[in-house]
Design an enzyme around this catalytic site. Structure first.
Site, PDB file in Angstrom:
ATOM      1  N   PRO A  57     -13.211   0.201 -22.277  1.00  0.00           N
ATOM      2  CA  PRO A  57     -12.652  -0.410 -23.880  1.00  0.00           C
ATOM      3  C   PRO A  57     -13.153  -1.816 -23.938  1.00  0.00           C
ATOM      4  O   PRO A  57     -13.198  -2.559 -25.110  1.00  0.00           O
ATOM      5  CB  PRO A  57     -10.971  -0.358 -23.572  1.00  0.00           C
ATOM      6  CG  PRO A  57     -10.605   0.208 -22.385  1.00  0.00           C
ATOM      7  CD  PRO A  57     -12.051   0.476 -21.630  1.00  0.00           C
ATOM      8  N   CYS A 106      -7.262   0.156  17.735  1.00  0.00           N
ATOM      9  CA  CYS A 106      -8.399   1.188  18.238  1.00  0.00           C
ATOM     10  C   CYS A 106      -8.848   1.870  17.140  1.00  0.00           C
ATOM     11  O   CYS A 106      -9.504   2.719  17.468  1.00  0.00           O
ATOM     12  CB  CYS A 106      -7.373   1.925  19.341  1.00  0.00           C
ATOM     13  SG  CYS A 106      -6.250   2.874  18.552  1.00  0.00           S
ATOM     14  N   ASP A 131      -7.259   6.147  -4.643  1.00  0.00           N
ATOM     15  CA  ASP A 131      -6.429   7.173  -4.954  1.00  0.00           C
ATOM     16  C   ASP A 131      -7.059   8.397  -4.731  1.00  0.00           C
ATOM     17  O   ASP A 131      -8.321   8.373  -4.160  1.00  0.00           O
ATOM     18  CB  ASP A 131      -5.785   7.033  -6.196  1.00  0.00           C
ATOM     19  CG  ASP A 131      -6.924   7.140  -7.345  1.00  0.00           C
ATOM     20  OD1 ASP A 131      -6.745   6.440  -8.164  1.00  0.00           O
ATOM     21  OD2 ASP A 131      -7.620   8.157  -7.399  1.00  0.00           O
ATOM     22  N   TYR A 187       0.939  -1.169   0.026  1.00  0.00           N
ATOM     23  CA  TYR A 187      -0.216   0.011  -0.141  1.00  0.00           C
ATOM     24  C   TYR A 187       0.814   1.119  -0.016  1.00  0.00           C
ATOM     25  O   TYR A 187       0.427   2.234  -0.614  1.00  0.00           O
ATOM     26  CB  TYR A 187      -1.021  -0.115   1.011  1.00  0.00           C
ATOM     27  CG  TYR A 187      -2.129  -1.063   0.819  1.00  0.00           C
ATOM     28  CD1 TYR A 187      -1.987  -2.335   1.325  1.00  0.00           C
ATOM     29  CD2 TYR A 187      -3.219  -0.499   0.250  1.00  0.00           C
ATOM     30  CE1 TYR A 187      -3.264  -3.172   0.905  1.00  0.00           C
ATOM     31  CE2 TYR A 187      -4.420  -1.136  -0.024  1.00  0.00           C
ATOM     32  CZ  TYR A 187      -4.236  -2.528   0.229  1.00  0.00           C
ATOM     33  OH  TYR A 187      -5.407  -3.328  -0.151  1.00  0.00           O
ATOM     34  N   HIS A 215     -14.524   2.620  -1.108  1.00  0.00           N
ATOM     35  CA  HIS A 215     -13.546   1.241  -0.518  1.00  0.00           C
ATOM     36  C   HIS A 215     -12.463   2.044   0.092  1.00  0.00           C
ATOM     37  O   HIS A 215     -11.131   1.450   0.378  1.00  0.00           O
ATOM     38  CB  HIS A 215     -13.033   0.666  -1.683  1.00  0.00           C
ATOM     39  CG  HIS A 215     -14.086  -0.179  -2.376  1.00  0.00           C
ATOM     40  ND1 HIS A 215     -14.124  -0.886  -3.852  1.00  0.00           N
ATOM     41  CD2 HIS A 215     -15.232  -0.756  -1.837  1.00  0.00           C
ATOM     42  CE1 HIS A 215     -15.249  -1.561  -4.070  1.00  0.00           C
ATOM     43  NE2 HIS A 215     -15.914  -1.522  -2.726  1.00  0.00           N
ATOM     44  N   CYS A 270       0.758   2.086  16.481  1.00  0.00           N
ATOM     45  CA  CYS A 270      -0.185   3.271  17.034  1.00  0.00           C
ATOM     46  C   CYS A 270       0.511   3.945  18.258  1.00  0.00           C
ATOM     47  O   CYS A 270       0.875   3.218  19.136  1.00  0.00           O
ATOM     48  CB  CYS A 270      -1.448   2.498  17.046  1.00  0.00           C
ATOM     49  SG  CYS A 270      -2.611   3.558  18.119  1.00  0.00           S
TER      50      CYS A 270
HETATM   51  C1  BV8 Z   1     -18.133  -7.418   1.490  1.00  0.00           C
HETATM   52  C2  BV8 Z   1     -10.092  -1.356  -2.039  1.00  0.00           C
HETATM   53  C3  BV8 Z   1     -19.325  -8.359   3.327  1.00  0.00           C
HETATM   54  C4  BV8 Z   1      -8.671  -2.177  -1.509  1.00  0.00           C
HETATM   55  C5  BV8 Z   1     -11.457  -3.050  -3.151  1.00  0.00           C
HETATM   56  C6  BV8 Z   1     -18.728 -14.160  -4.457  1.00  0.00           C
HETATM   57  C7  BV8 Z   1     -19.817 -13.891  -5.104  1.00  0.00           C
HETATM   58  C8  BV8 Z   1     -20.288 -12.455  -4.911  1.00  0.00           C
HETATM   59  C9  BV8 Z   1     -19.611 -11.756  -3.954  1.00  0.00           C
HETATM   60  C10 BV8 Z   1     -18.448 -12.178  -3.318  1.00  0.00           C
HETATM   61  C11 BV8 Z   1     -18.200 -13.379  -3.440  1.00  0.00           C
HETATM   62  N1  BV8 Z   1     -17.163 -13.939  -2.494  1.00  0.00           N
HETATM   63  C12 BV8 Z   1     -16.928 -12.679  -1.769  1.00  0.00           C
HETATM   64  C13 BV8 Z   1     -17.781 -11.723  -2.348  1.00  0.00           C
HETATM   65  C14 BV8 Z   1     -17.681 -10.195  -1.719  1.00  0.00           C
HETATM   66  C15 BV8 Z   1     -16.409  -9.480  -2.416  1.00  0.00           C
HETATM   67  C16 BV8 Z   1     -16.784  -9.744  -4.100  1.00  0.00           C
HETATM   68  O1  BV8 Z   1     -17.503  -8.900  -4.506  1.00  0.00           O
HETATM   69  N2  BV8 Z   1     -15.583 -10.381  -4.561  1.00  0.00           N
HETATM   70  C17 BV8 Z   1     -15.642 -10.570  -5.758  1.00  0.00           C
HETATM   71  C18 BV8 Z   1     -13.952 -10.879  -6.314  1.00  0.00           C
HETATM   72  C19 BV8 Z   1     -16.459 -11.772  -6.358  1.00  0.00           C
HETATM   73  N3  BV8 Z   1     -16.824  -8.227  -1.816  1.00  0.00           N
HETATM   74  C20 BV8 Z   1     -16.391  -7.916  -0.726  1.00  0.00           C
HETATM   75  O2  BV8 Z   1     -15.610  -8.548   0.039  1.00  0.00           O
HETATM   76  C21 BV8 Z   1     -16.954  -6.550  -0.421  1.00  0.00           C
HETATM   77  N4  BV8 Z   1     -17.099  -6.529   1.142  1.00  0.00           N
HETATM   78  O3  BV8 Z   1     -18.879  -8.111   0.798  1.00  0.00           O
HETATM   79  O4  BV8 Z   1     -18.316  -7.603   2.936  1.00  0.00           O
HETATM   80  C22 BV8 Z   1     -19.827  -7.895   4.647  1.00  0.00           C
HETATM   81  C23 BV8 Z   1     -21.259  -7.348   4.887  1.00  0.00           C
HETATM   82  C24 BV8 Z   1     -21.516  -7.060   6.363  1.00  0.00           C
HETATM   83  C25 BV8 Z   1     -20.027  -7.176   7.121  1.00  0.00           C
HETATM   84  C26 BV8 Z   1     -19.007  -7.795   7.229  1.00  0.00           C
HETATM   85  C27 BV8 Z   1     -18.890  -8.128   5.624  1.00  0.00           C
HETATM   86  C28 BV8 Z   1     -15.629  -5.515  -0.095  1.00  0.00           C
HETATM   87  C29 BV8 Z   1     -15.139  -5.247  -1.809  1.00  0.00           C
HETATM   88  C30 BV8 Z   1     -13.904  -4.171  -1.586  1.00  0.00           C
HETATM   89  C31 BV8 Z   1     -12.674  -4.759  -1.723  1.00  0.00           C
HETATM   90  N5  BV8 Z   1     -11.652  -3.764  -1.971  1.00  0.00           N
HETATM   91  N6  BV8 Z   1     -10.422  -2.119  -2.985  1.00  0.00           N
HETATM   92  C32 BV8 Z   1      -7.604  -1.921  -2.549  1.00  0.00           C
HETATM   93  O5  BV8 Z   1      -7.844  -0.885  -3.463  1.00  0.00           O
HETATM   94  O6  BV8 Z   1      -6.565  -2.465  -2.458  1.00  0.00           O
HETATM   95  S1  BV8 Z   1     -12.089  -3.915  -4.629  1.00  0.00           S
HETATM   96  C33 BV8 Z   1     -10.967  -3.248  -5.805  1.00  0.00           C
HETATM   97  O7  BV8 Z   1     -11.251  -4.061  -6.896  1.00  0.00           O
HETATM   98  C34 BV8 Z   1     -11.675  -1.929  -6.261  1.00  0.00           C
HETATM   99  O8  BV8 Z   1     -11.818  -1.189  -5.643  1.00  0.00           O
HETATM  100  C35 BV8 Z   1     -12.696  -2.347  -7.365  1.00  0.00           C
HETATM  101  O9  BV8 Z   1     -13.776  -2.252  -6.362  1.00  0.00           O
HETATM  102  C36 BV8 Z   1     -12.448  -3.962  -7.575  1.00  0.00           C
HETATM  103  C37 BV8 Z   1     -12.477  -4.129  -9.097  1.00  0.00           C
HETATM  104  O10 BV8 Z   1     -11.622  -3.045  -9.606  1.00  0.00           O
HETATM  105  P1  BV8 Z   1     -12.148  -2.409 -10.729  1.00  0.00           P
HETATM  106  O11 BV8 Z   1     -12.151  -1.029 -10.154  1.00  0.00           O
HETATM  107  O12 BV8 Z   1     -13.357  -2.814 -11.369  1.00  0.00           O
HETATM  108  O13 BV8 Z   1     -10.879  -2.462 -11.777  1.00  0.00           O
HETATM  109  P2  BV8 Z   1     -10.448  -3.668 -12.462  1.00  0.00           P
HETATM  110  O14 BV8 Z   1      -9.050  -3.557 -12.248  1.00  0.00           O
HETATM  111  O15 BV8 Z   1     -11.299  -4.863 -11.955  1.00  0.00           O
HETATM  112  O16 BV8 Z   1     -10.983  -3.379 -13.692  1.00  0.00           O
HETATM  113  C38 BV8 Z   1     -10.446  -2.107 -14.656  1.00  0.00           C
HETATM  114  C39 BV8 Z   1     -11.528  -1.990 -15.547  1.00  0.00           C
HETATM  115  O17 BV8 Z   1     -11.170  -0.798 -16.207  1.00  0.00           O
HETATM  116  C40 BV8 Z   1     -11.581  -3.146 -16.539  1.00  0.00           C
HETATM  117  O18 BV8 Z   1     -13.019  -3.135 -17.001  1.00  0.00           O
HETATM  118  C41 BV8 Z   1     -10.852  -2.446 -17.692  1.00  0.00           C
HETATM  119  O19 BV8 Z   1     -11.433  -2.831 -18.971  1.00  0.00           O
HETATM  120  C42 BV8 Z   1     -11.039  -0.969 -17.602  1.00  0.00           C
HETATM  121  N7  BV8 Z   1     -10.061  -0.122 -18.072  1.00  0.00           N
HETATM  122  C43 BV8 Z   1      -8.758  -0.198 -18.142  1.00  0.00           C
HETATM  123  N8  BV8 Z   1      -8.041   0.918 -18.786  1.00  0.00           N
HETATM  124  C44 BV8 Z   1      -9.186   1.880 -18.822  1.00  0.00           C
HETATM  125  C45 BV8 Z   1     -10.235   1.160 -18.406  1.00  0.00           C
HETATM  126  N9  BV8 Z   1     -11.501   1.940 -18.584  1.00  0.00           N
HETATM  127  C46 BV8 Z   1     -11.446   3.161 -19.118  1.00  0.00           C
HETATM  128  N10 BV8 Z   1     -10.189   3.800 -19.175  1.00  0.00           N
HETATM  129  C47 BV8 Z   1      -9.067   3.067 -19.274  1.00  0.00           C
HETATM  130  N11 BV8 Z   1      -7.940   3.642 -19.739  1.00  0.00           N
HETATM  131 ZN    ZN Z   2      -4.486   1.984  18.386  1.00  0.00          ZN
END
Ligand code: BV8
Ligand code: ZN
Length: 278
Positions: free
Chosen positions: A252, A125, A99, A67, A114, A185
Site C-alpha cells: 500500500p 551447542c 511464521d 518470541y 530469516h 538445552c
Molecule cells: C547481516 C527475523 C552481516 C527476526 C529479521 C546499515 C546500513 C545497511 C545495512 C545495515 C546497517 N546496519 C546494519 C545493517 C545490516 C542489517 C540491516 O539491514 N539493518 C537495517 C535495519 C538497516 N542487516 C542485518 O543485520 C542482517 N545480517 O547483515 O549480517 C554479517 C555477515 C556475515 C557474518 C556475520 C554478519 C540480518 C537481518 C535479519 C534480521 N532479522 N527478522 C524476527 O523476525 O524477529 S528482519 C525483519 O525486519 C524482517 O524479517 C524483515 O526482513 C525486516 C523488515 O521487515 P519487513 O518484512 O520489510 O516488514 P516491515 O514491518 O519493515 O514493513 C512491512 C511492509 O509491509 C511495509 O512496507 C508496509 O507498507 C507493508 N504492508 C503493511 N500491510 C500490508 C503491507 N503490504 C501488503 N499487504 C498488507 N496488508
Molecule cells: Zn546446548
C-alpha cells in the site's frame, strides 16, 4: 488500478516466477508487522532492539517471552487470501517472515531467509530444541500443529477483511505476553534461543545463495509486503531487475524498491494477489 491486468498477464506468462514476501504478507492474518506499533508490553520496545544477540544476552527472558508471544499468536491465526493465492501457483517462494503461514497455505518450496519461530535451538551447542524429549517446546509445537489443522479447516474465508477480523479475534486470545525464562538445552544446559536470524547475524548461507540464484534467473519476481529496508534480503528484487527480469511490487506504501519495479500495485496482499495470480 489499471496495471492489474498487465501484472496478471506478465505473471500468467512467467516461466520462472519468484515471490519475495515480508511482514506485510501476514498483516491481514492478524500478525503485526515490524513497523506497526507493537501492542502491549512490546510497545515499549523497538523490534530491532529486541531482535539482536545482545538483547538475548542481556535479558534472555524478555526476548524469549517476545518470541513465544509471537509464536503463540501465529498458531492462533491462519493464512490469508494472499498466502492462498501464492500457494496456487508453481513458483519459488522466498520469505523474510518467521511464521509458517505460507506452509500452512500449501506452499511447498519456501526459502526462509530469516529462520522460523518453529525451530528453536540451543544458543551454545546449536542442537535443535524441538528434539527435547517431552519438552514444553515439543508439546506446544504439537498443540500448535493441532491448532494449525483446526485453522486450516476454518481457513476457508475468502477475503482480506474476513481474514483480518479472524486474525484480530485470534490475536486478542493471546493477550499481552511477557518475559519467560527460556528452556535449558538438554545437552549442555545453555538457554534455548529462537531459530531466527537476528540483526548482526549472518543469514543461512545456502538459503541466501539459493535465493540470489533463483532471483537472477527469474523472468518475473513479485515482492509483497516488505519495506525493502533490511539487507541483504532487500537485494533480491534488485538482482532480478538488474538481470532484465520484471519486478512487480504489492504494497500500500511506496518503498525504496519502487525504482526497481516494472509495476507498483498500491494495495494489500490479500486484496491484490488473488487478482493477479490466477
Ligand atoms: C547481516 C527475523 C552481516 C527476526 C529479521 C546499515 C546500513 C545497511 C545495512 C545495515 C546497517 N546496519 C546494519 C545493517 C545490516 C542489517 C540491516 O539491514 N539493518 C537495517 C535495519 C538497516 N542487516 C542485518 O543485520 C542482517 N545480517 O547483515 O549480517 C554479517 C555477515 C556475515 C557474518 C556475520 C554478519 C540480518 C537481518 C535479519 C534480521 N532479522 N527478522 C524476527 O523476525 O524477529 S528482519 C525483519 O525486519 C524482517 O524479517 C524483515 O526482513 C525486516 C523488515 O521487515 P519487513 O518484512 O520489510 O516488514 P516491515 O514491518 O519493515 O514493513 C512491512 C511492509 O509491509 C511495509 O512496507 C508496509 O507498507 C507493508 N504492508 C503493511 N500491510 C500490508 C503491507 N503490504 C501488503 N499487504 C498488507 N496488508
Ligand atoms: Zn546446548
Amino acid at each position: 488500478m489499471d496495471s492489474l491486468p498487465t501484472a496478471a498477464d506478465l505473471i500468467t506468462r512467467a516461466e520462472r516466477l519468484v515471490v519475495l514476501t515480508g511482514a506485510g504478507m501476514s498483516a491481514e492474518s492478524g500478525v503485526p508487522t515490524f513497523r506497526d506499533a507493537l501492542t502491549g508490553l512490546w510497545a515499549r520496545y523497538d523490534a530491532e532492539a529486541l531482535a539482536t544477540p545482545e538483547a538475548f544476552e542481556r535479558d534472555p527472558a524478555l526476548v524469549w517471552g517476545w518470541y513465544e508471544w509471537r509464536r503463540e499468536l501465529v498458531e492462533r491465526v491462519h493464512p490469508n487470501a494472499g498466502h492462498r493465492a501464492v500457494a496456487r501457483r508453481d513458483c519459488t517462494l522466498i520469505t523474510q517472515n518467521v511464521d509458517d503461514l505460507h506452509e500452512r497455505a500449501g506452499s511447498k518450496d519456501v526459502i526462509h531467509l530469516h529462520g522460523s519461530l518453529f525451530a528453536p535451538r540451543c544458543s551454545a551447542c546449536h542442537q535443535p530444541a524441538a528434539d527435547v524429549p517431552g519438552g514444553t517446546v515439543e508439546q506446544e509445537a504439537a498443540d500448535g500443529a493441532a491448532i494449525g489443522v483446526a485453522n486450516r479447516a476454518a481457513g476457508g474465508v475468502a477475503d482480506g477483511a474476513a481474514d483480518r477480523r479472524a486474525g484480530e479475534a485470534a490475536g486478542g486470545a493471546v493477550g499481552e505476553g511477557g518475559p519467560r525464562t527460556p528452556p535449558a538445552c538438554v545437552y549442555c544446559a545453555s538457554p534455548v534461543r529462537p531459530g531466527v536470524v537476528w540483526f548482526g547475524e549472518q543469514l543461512p548461507v545456502a538459503a541466501f545463495e539459493r535465493a540470489v540464484e533463483v532471483a537472477a534467473r527469474a523472468d518475473v519476481l513479485i515482492t509483497v509486503g516488505t519495506s525493502g529496508q533490511v539487507y541483504p534480503a532487500a537485494e533480491i528484487p534488485q538482482v532480478t531487475a538488474k538481470r532484465g527480469g520484471a519486478v512487480i511490487q504489492v504494497n500500500p506504501q511506496p518503498t525504496p524498491l519502487d525504482p526497481f519495479c516494472a509495476i507498483n500495485l498500491r494495495g494489500t496482499a490479500a486484496e491484490v494477489l488473488p487478482e493477479i495470480i490466477r
